[in-house]
Design a protein around this motif. Sequence first.
Motif, PDB file in Angstrom:
ATOM      1  N   UNK A  43      -4.986   9.926  -1.697  1.00 26.98           N
ATOM      2  CA  UNK A  43      -4.264   8.883  -0.978  1.00 26.98           C
ATOM      3  C   UNK A  43      -5.184   7.707  -0.661  1.00 26.98           C
ATOM      4  N   UNK A  44      -6.356   8.008  -0.166  1.00 26.73           N
ATOM      5  CA  UNK A  44      -7.326   6.968   0.193  1.00 26.73           C
ATOM      6  C   UNK A  44      -7.682   6.125  -1.034  1.00 26.73           C
ATOM      7  N   UNK A  45      -7.919   6.783  -2.150  1.00 28.33           N
ATOM      8  CA  UNK A  45      -8.317   6.066  -3.361  1.00 28.33           C
ATOM      9  C   UNK A  45      -7.176   5.215  -3.918  1.00 28.33           C
ATOM     10  N   UNK A  46      -5.975   5.797  -3.968  1.00 27.24           N
ATOM     11  CA  UNK A  46      -4.835   5.066  -4.535  1.00 27.24           C
ATOM     12  C   UNK A  46      -4.452   3.853  -3.700  1.00 27.24           C
ATOM     13  N   UNK A  47      -4.729   3.904  -2.430  1.00 30.51           N
ATOM     14  CA  UNK A  47      -4.436   2.752  -1.565  1.00 30.51           C
ATOM     15  C   UNK A  47      -5.338   1.579  -1.890  1.00 30.51           C
ATOM     16  N   UNK A  48      -6.478   1.840  -2.507  1.00 30.80           N
ATOM     17  CA  UNK A  48      -7.499   0.809  -2.671  1.00 30.80           C
ATOM     18  C   UNK A  48      -7.760   0.391  -4.112  1.00 30.80           C
ATOM     19  N   UNK A  49      -7.270   1.189  -5.061  1.00 30.41           N
ATOM     20  CA  UNK A  49      -7.594   0.906  -6.482  1.00 30.41           C
ATOM     21  C   UNK A  49      -6.329   0.592  -7.273  1.00 30.41           C
TER      22      UNK A  49
ATOM     23  N   UNK B  37       0.830  -1.216   0.000  1.00 33.02           N
ATOM     24  CA  UNK B  37       0.000   0.000   0.000  1.00 33.02           C
ATOM     25  C   UNK B  37       0.860   1.260   0.000  1.00 33.02           C
ATOM     26  N   UNK B  38       1.893   1.282   0.836  1.00 27.23           N
ATOM     27  CA  UNK B  38       2.766   2.454   0.913  1.00 27.23           C
ATOM     28  C   UNK B  38       3.422   2.745  -0.430  1.00 27.23           C
ATOM     29  N   UNK B  39       3.978   1.704  -1.042  1.00 29.77           N
ATOM     30  CA  UNK B  39       4.720   1.887  -2.290  1.00 29.77           C
ATOM     31  C   UNK B  39       3.782   2.354  -3.406  1.00 29.77           C
ATOM     32  N   UNK B  40       2.581   1.772  -3.454  1.00 25.49           N
ATOM     33  CA  UNK B  40       1.612   2.157  -4.487  1.00 25.49           C
ATOM     34  C   UNK B  40       1.213   3.635  -4.347  1.00 25.49           C
ATOM     35  N   UNK B  41       0.913   4.050  -3.118  1.00 21.86           N
ATOM     36  CA  UNK B  41       0.516   5.440  -2.879  1.00 21.86           C
ATOM     37  C   UNK B  41       1.659   6.387  -3.215  1.00 21.86           C
ATOM     38  N   UNK B  42       2.865   6.030  -2.808  1.00 16.56           N
ATOM     39  CA  UNK B  42       4.004   6.930  -2.999  1.00 16.56           C
ATOM     40  C   UNK B  42       4.305   7.168  -4.471  1.00 16.56           C
ATOM     41  N   UNK B  43       4.213   6.122  -5.267  1.00 12.66           N
ATOM     42  CA  UNK B  43       4.465   6.308  -6.698  1.00 12.66           C
ATOM     43  C   UNK B  43       3.430   7.247  -7.305  1.00 12.66           C
ATOM     44  N   UNK B  44       2.170   7.064  -6.949  1.00 14.30           N
ATOM     45  CA  UNK B  44       1.125   7.933  -7.487  1.00 14.30           C
ATOM     46  C   UNK B  44       1.313   9.373  -7.015  1.00 14.30           C
TER      47      UNK B  44
ATOM     48  N   UNK C  17      11.499   2.546  -8.551  1.00 17.00           N
ATOM     49  CA  UNK C  17      12.393   1.449  -8.155  1.00 17.00           C
ATOM     50  C   UNK C  17      11.751   0.604  -7.065  1.00 17.00           C
ATOM     51  N   UNK C  18      11.088   1.241  -6.114  1.00 26.37           N
ATOM     52  CA  UNK C  18      10.407   0.487  -5.058  1.00 26.37           C
ATOM     53  C   UNK C  18       9.299  -0.396  -5.636  1.00 26.37           C
ATOM     54  N   UNK C  19       8.584   0.127  -6.631  1.00 25.83           N
ATOM     55  CA  UNK C  19       7.546  -0.675  -7.290  1.00 25.83           C
ATOM     56  C   UNK C  19       8.150  -1.962  -7.849  1.00 25.83           C
ATOM     57  N   UNK C  20       9.334  -1.824  -8.495  1.00 23.36           N
ATOM     58  CA  UNK C  20       9.998  -2.995  -9.072  1.00 23.36           C
ATOM     59  C   UNK C  20      10.582  -3.899  -7.992  1.00 23.36           C
ATOM     60  N   UNK C  21      11.242  -3.295  -6.989  1.00 29.33           N
ATOM     61  CA  UNK C  21      11.902  -4.089  -5.951  1.00 29.33           C
ATOM     62  C   UNK C  21      10.910  -4.940  -5.161  1.00 29.33           C
ATOM     63  N   UNK C  22       9.746  -4.363  -4.844  1.00 30.05           N
ATOM     64  CA  UNK C  22       8.766  -5.068  -4.014  1.00 30.05           C
ATOM     65  C   UNK C  22       7.640  -5.688  -4.834  1.00 30.05           C
ATOM     66  N   UNK C  23       7.789  -5.609  -6.173  1.00 27.86           N
ATOM     67  CA  UNK C  23       6.827  -6.229  -7.090  1.00 27.86           C
ATOM     68  C   UNK C  23       5.392  -5.799  -6.771  1.00 27.86           C
ATOM     69  N   UNK C  24       5.205  -4.500  -6.716  1.00 24.87           N
ATOM     70  CA  UNK C  24       3.910  -3.919  -6.375  1.00 24.87           C
ATOM     71  C   UNK C  24       3.174  -3.508  -7.647  1.00 24.87           C
ATOM     72  N   UNK C  25       1.884  -3.779  -7.686  1.00 21.95           N
ATOM     73  CA  UNK C  25       1.066  -3.314  -8.806  1.00 21.95           C
ATOM     74  C   UNK C  25       0.780  -1.824  -8.631  1.00 21.95           C
ATOM     75  N   UNK C  26       1.124  -0.984  -9.616  1.00 15.97           N
ATOM     76  CA  UNK C  26       0.780   0.437  -9.505  1.00 15.97           C
ATOM     77  C   UNK C  26      -0.729   0.639  -9.421  1.00 15.97           C
ATOM     78  N   UNK C  27      -1.138   1.735  -8.843  1.00 17.70           N
ATOM     79  CA  UNK C  27      -2.562   2.039  -8.809  1.00 17.70           C
ATOM     80  C   UNK C  27      -3.107   2.195 -10.225  1.00 17.70           C
ATOM     81  N   UNK C  28      -4.352   1.830 -10.397  1.00 17.41           N
ATOM     82  CA  UNK C  28      -5.013   2.028 -11.685  1.00 17.41           C
ATOM     83  C   UNK C  28      -5.302   3.506 -11.933  1.00 17.41           C
ATOM     84  N   UNK C  29      -5.073   4.327 -10.910  1.00 17.48           N
ATOM     85  CA  UNK C  29      -5.347   5.758 -11.023  1.00 17.48           C
ATOM     86  C   UNK C  29      -4.124   6.567 -11.463  1.00 17.48           C
ATOM     87  N   UNK C  30      -3.069   5.888 -11.912  1.00 18.06           N
ATOM     88  CA  UNK C  30      -1.889   6.630 -12.372  1.00 18.06           C
ATOM     89  C   UNK C  30      -2.220   7.667 -13.453  1.00 18.06           C
ATOM     90  N   UNK C  31      -3.033   7.336 -14.458  1.00 16.72           N
ATOM     91  CA  UNK C  31      -3.373   8.372 -15.463  1.00 16.72           C
ATOM     92  C   UNK C  31      -4.098   9.569 -14.833  1.00 16.72           C
TER      93      UNK C  31
END
Length: 206
Positions: free
Chosen positions: A200-206, A39-46, A88-102
């Motif tokens: 933040x709330x949305x990116x943590x969940x989507x 969750x942290x890594x996904x939110x931070x990238x967004x 890099x954290x997304x790759x290192x921890x193999x995290x799916x980016x949020x669908x809300x990146x666009x």
Amino acid sequence: MSGHAARNPYLKDFKYRDTVEVKGGTLSLTNEEHAMIDRFVRINQAGETAAVTIYKGQMAVLGGDPELKTLLTHMRDQEIGHLEIMDRHIADFKVRPTLLQPAAVAGGYMLGVVSALLGVRSAMTCTEAVETKIGAHYNDQLRDLHKLNYPELDDLKHTIAKCRDEELEHLDTAVDHGARMAPLYKLQFELIKGGCAAAIWLCARI
């Protein structure tokens, strides 16, 4: 936890563990710890994606002023560095980016443009509001991460702390350049900070 484990009193304190391949080795985390880091890594990238585009939007409006262009370029370049870290954290921890990146790209740019069209001070209010929320958010993450005594997480903790410190420098810069003298300052500040909290709330969940 399976239904069997939930019914078995001898397993009430059991926590399943996930094995995560990370840079520096293999990390064994409880499922709750893994979900937290994910969750942290996904939110931070967004968040850093939005930050880069906020400054790009402000520069599109205010970049004709040499002094402002230098200031905004410096802060944008630091945010680009933060985004590279989060990628890099997304790759290192193999995290799916949020669908809300666009949406982070489009929304960040729009916020940058609109705040700049309202004037330099309003652009600085935008920066102060965003960095206030993000600085506090990174502090919350660091408090949770420091409870985990895994050497493999040292780089994650260090880089989040570095980003936090630079975000707070941006906050101070914005205040020094008249953020709190903007028209309807308190309204602008609270609206933008609230929007950050919602994102933040949305990116943590989507």
